[in-house]
Enzyme design. Sequence first.
Site, PDB file in Angstrom:
ATOM      1  CG  PHE A 109      -1.569  -1.331   1.480  1.00 19.86           C
ATOM      2  CD1 PHE A 109      -2.673  -1.701   0.721  1.00 19.86           C
ATOM      3  CD2 PHE A 109      -1.072  -2.222   2.417  1.00 19.86           C
ATOM      4  CE1 PHE A 109      -3.279  -2.937   0.914  1.00 19.86           C
ATOM      5  CE2 PHE A 109      -1.665  -3.460   2.614  1.00 19.86           C
ATOM      6  CZ  PHE A 109      -2.768  -3.824   1.854  1.00 19.86           C
ATOM      7  N   GLY A 152      -2.102 -11.205   8.700  1.00 15.81           N
ATOM      8  CA  GLY A 152      -2.846 -10.015   8.301  1.00 15.81           C
ATOM      9  C   GLY A 152      -3.375  -9.212   9.473  1.00 15.81           C
ATOM     10  CB  SER A 172       4.998  -7.070  16.854  1.00 11.13           C
ATOM     11  OG  SER A 172       5.747  -5.999  17.315  1.00 11.13           O
ATOM     12  CG  HIS A 214      -2.964   0.623  11.139  1.00  6.19           C
ATOM     13  ND1 HIS A 214      -1.879  -0.178  10.907  1.00  6.19           N
ATOM     14  CD2 HIS A 214      -2.842   1.656  10.282  1.00  6.19           C
ATOM     15  CE1 HIS A 214      -1.147   0.345   9.954  1.00  6.19           C
ATOM     16  NE2 HIS A 214      -1.705   1.468   9.559  1.00  6.19           N
TER      17      HIS A 214
HETATM   18  C1  LIG Z   1       0.032  -2.429   6.756  1.00  5.12           C
HETATM   19  S1  LIG Z   1       0.676  -4.064   6.676  1.00  5.12           S
HETATM   20  C2  LIG Z   1       2.402  -3.784   6.379  1.00  5.12           C
HETATM   21  C3  LIG Z   1       2.666  -3.204   5.011  1.00  5.12           C
HETATM   22  C4  LIG Z   1       4.102  -3.291   4.551  1.00  5.12           C
HETATM   23  N1  LIG Z   1       5.012  -2.581   5.449  1.00  5.12           N
HETATM   24  C5  LIG Z   1       4.202  -2.706   3.155  1.00  5.12           C
HETATM   25  O1  LIG Z   1       4.790  -1.644   2.957  1.00  5.12           O
HETATM   26  O2  LIG Z   1       3.642  -3.319   2.234  1.00  5.12           O
HETATM   27  C6  LIG Z   1       0.632  -4.556   8.363  1.00  5.12           C
HETATM   28  C7  LIG Z   1       1.198  -5.951   8.652  1.00  5.12           C
HETATM   29  O3  LIG Z   1       1.361  -6.066  10.059  1.00  5.12           O
HETATM   30  C8  LIG Z   1       1.104  -7.385  10.444  1.00  5.12           C
HETATM   31  N2  LIG Z   1       0.723  -7.354  11.865  1.00  5.12           N
HETATM   32  C9  LIG Z   1      -0.341  -6.737  12.434  1.00  5.12           C
HETATM   33  N3  LIG Z   1      -0.325  -6.875  13.766  1.00  5.12           N
HETATM   34  C10 LIG Z   1       0.789  -7.619  14.055  1.00  5.12           C
HETATM   35  C11 LIG Z   1       1.372  -8.100  15.267  1.00  5.12           C
HETATM   36  N4  LIG Z   1       0.810  -7.855  16.458  1.00  5.12           N
HETATM   37  N5  LIG Z   1       2.494  -8.840  15.191  1.00  5.12           N
HETATM   38  C12 LIG Z   1       3.071  -9.088  13.987  1.00  5.12           C
HETATM   39  N6  LIG Z   1       2.582  -8.640  12.813  1.00  5.12           N
HETATM   40  C13 LIG Z   1       1.452  -7.923  12.843  1.00  5.12           C
HETATM   41  C14 LIG Z   1       0.002  -7.866   9.536  1.00  5.12           C
HETATM   42  O4  LIG Z   1       0.032  -9.287   9.435  1.00  5.12           O
HETATM   43  C15 LIG Z   1       0.338  -7.132   8.231  1.00  5.12           C
HETATM   44  O5  LIG Z   1       1.046  -7.962   7.346  1.00  5.12           O
END
Ligand SMILES: C[S@@+](CC[C@H](N)C(=O)[O-])C[C@H]1O[C@@H](n2cnc3c(N)ncnc32)[C@H](O)[C@@H]1O
Length: 216
Positions: free
Chosen positions: A19, A75, A124, A144
């Site tokens: 994105f 995701g 995370s 988010h």
């Molecule tokens: C907005 S996407 C990242 C986009 C990426 N940085 C890019 O530029 O395409 C958010 C990612 O954070 C991961 N995510 C959300 N919460 C998380 C958590 N608590 N621990 C690990 N990964 C997490 C999701 O699986 C998702 O793949």
Amino acid sequence: MSMAPGPGILAAFEAAKGFMPVDEGLALYAAAAGAARLGLPLLEVGTYCGRSTILLADAARAAGVTALTVDHHRGSEEQQPGWDYHDPETVDAELGLMDTLPTFRRTLHRAGLEDHVVALVGRSPQIAALWNSPLSLVFVDGGHTDEHATADYEGWAPHVTDGGLLVIHDVFPDPVDELTGQAPYRVYVRALASGAFTEVSATGSLRVLRRTGAGI
Ligand SMILES: C[S@@+](CC[C@H](N)C(=O)[O-])C[C@H]1O[C@@H](n2cnc3c(N)ncnc32)[C@H](O)[C@@H]1O
């Protein structure tokens, strides 16, 4: 060291699922290239399919350091089936769950950057709880919700070394602009209020902060 990605890297970034717009990507690359000069690893929270990882990896390659990227690959809330950011191609047909790891691995391989990245697969906060090394840059682009964005800040920002960078994505000061909530904005405000970070630049929704003090 150049503050622009190497040949073919921008094309690989644009071809990757994800994105992040190009202007934010270039700002992320410039931050990563500058921070990597400190000789410490770069770390991203939120790999997804590797779009931003490509840029961190290329900056790491140029500086001779490693890029780390954290994701459970299942995701975020807004990427699940039925939500605006869902991509059916990211679903594991056998399990019926999202799995962005295979796409991420293909993206990185095609960009020729596999040797410069370590993928940390898991939640995370769970990985942050095990982490104990300084980092030249932390890029927060994970979940988010307030729960996730706050945990990412509290788990990873303390590891940014003096003079290193904290980069936060999807910072929307005006609620009218945001599509996925204002938790990243609240984390950005908190980082500045801590006195540990000073703003360096703002590009789109990307904020680059430098660590200039203690006491996060
Ligand atoms: C907005 S996407 C990242 C986009 C990426 N940085 C890019 O530029 O395409 C958010 C990612 O954070 C991961 N995510 C959300 N919460 C998380 C958590 N608590 N621990 C690990 N990964 C997490 C999701 O699986 C998702 O793949």
